[in-house]
Design a protein around this motif. Structure first.
Motif, short mmCIF file in Angstrom:
data_model
loop_
_atom_site.label_atom_id
_atom_site.label_comp_id
_atom_site.label_asym_id
_atom_site.label_seq_id
_atom_site.Cartn_x
_atom_site.Cartn_y
_atom_site.Cartn_z
N TYR A 199 -3.68 3.87 -0.11
CA TYR A 199 -4.14 3.25 -1.34
C TYR A 199 -3.60 2.06 -1.32
O TYR A 199 -2.48 1.66 -0.87
N ASP A 200 -4.40 1.01 -2.06
CA ASP A 200 -4.21 -0.30 -1.93
C ASP A 200 -3.08 -0.76 -3.37
O ASP A 200 -2.83 0.27 -3.74
N ILE A 212 -6.21 -0.14 9.04
CA ILE A 212 -6.61 -0.18 7.58
C ILE A 212 -5.88 -1.53 7.07
O ILE A 212 -6.59 -2.08 6.20
N ALA A 250 -7.99 2.89 0.30
CA ALA A 250 -8.20 1.83 1.16
C ALA A 250 -8.63 2.21 2.40
O ALA A 250 -9.10 1.60 3.32
N GLY A 251 -8.26 3.55 2.80
CA GLY A 251 -8.81 4.08 3.95
C GLY A 251 -8.16 5.59 4.31
O GLY A 251 -7.18 5.91 3.53
N ARG A 262 -7.46 -5.75 4.98
CA ARG A 262 -7.20 -6.48 3.76
C ARG A 262 -6.83 -7.59 3.72
O ARG A 262 -6.30 -8.03 4.52
N PHE A 315 0.79 -1.20 -0.18
CA PHE A 315 0.12 0.08 -0.05
C PHE A 315 0.86 1.15 0.06
O PHE A 315 2.22 1.10 0.46
#
Length: 114
Positions: free
Chosen positions: A71-72, A110, A78-79, A114, A59
């Motif tokens: 960001y993923d 976060i 993503a959070g 995932r 990430f």
């Protein structure tokens, strides 16, 4: 920001280290801006925490409108992490250690989702 990476202190963790870094950069003839260095320190420290949580660089994160956005792997949000106070700059200046605990907790939350 590549100029910043040339300094002896790579990622400042508090205002003392940031001031040392600023002096190192000035000695090297680089122009320094405290606010930009603090922003970069927050992002770099957050990235290290995120990489540790995920056991690798999967990430990424960046500051957007005062929040830290994570960001993923496919670059989707993503959070979001909000500062403890009014801004990450204020948090860094007044209580860097508390900021890192806050970021670690939020980034683990976060990353754990995932």
């Amino acid at each position: 920001m590549e100029d910043i990476k040339m300094a002896l202190i790579q990622i400042p963790h508090d205002m003392t280290e940031l001031r040392v870094m600023m002096e190192q950069l000035k000695t090297m003839g680089k122009e320094v801006n405290e606010e930009k260095l603090i922003d970069q320190a927050v992002v770099d420290n957050a990235q290290q925490l995120l990489d540790e949580a995920l056991e690798g660089h999967y990430f990424s994160c960046k500051l957007v409108d005062g929040d830290l956005i994570v960001y993923d792997v496919i670059n989707l949000p993503a959070g979001t992490v909000k500062p403890l106070g009014n801004s990450f700059k204020e948090d860094f200046i007044t209580d860097a250690e508390g900021l890192w605990h806050h970021l670690s907790s939020e980034l683990n939350r976060i990353a754990g989702g995932r």
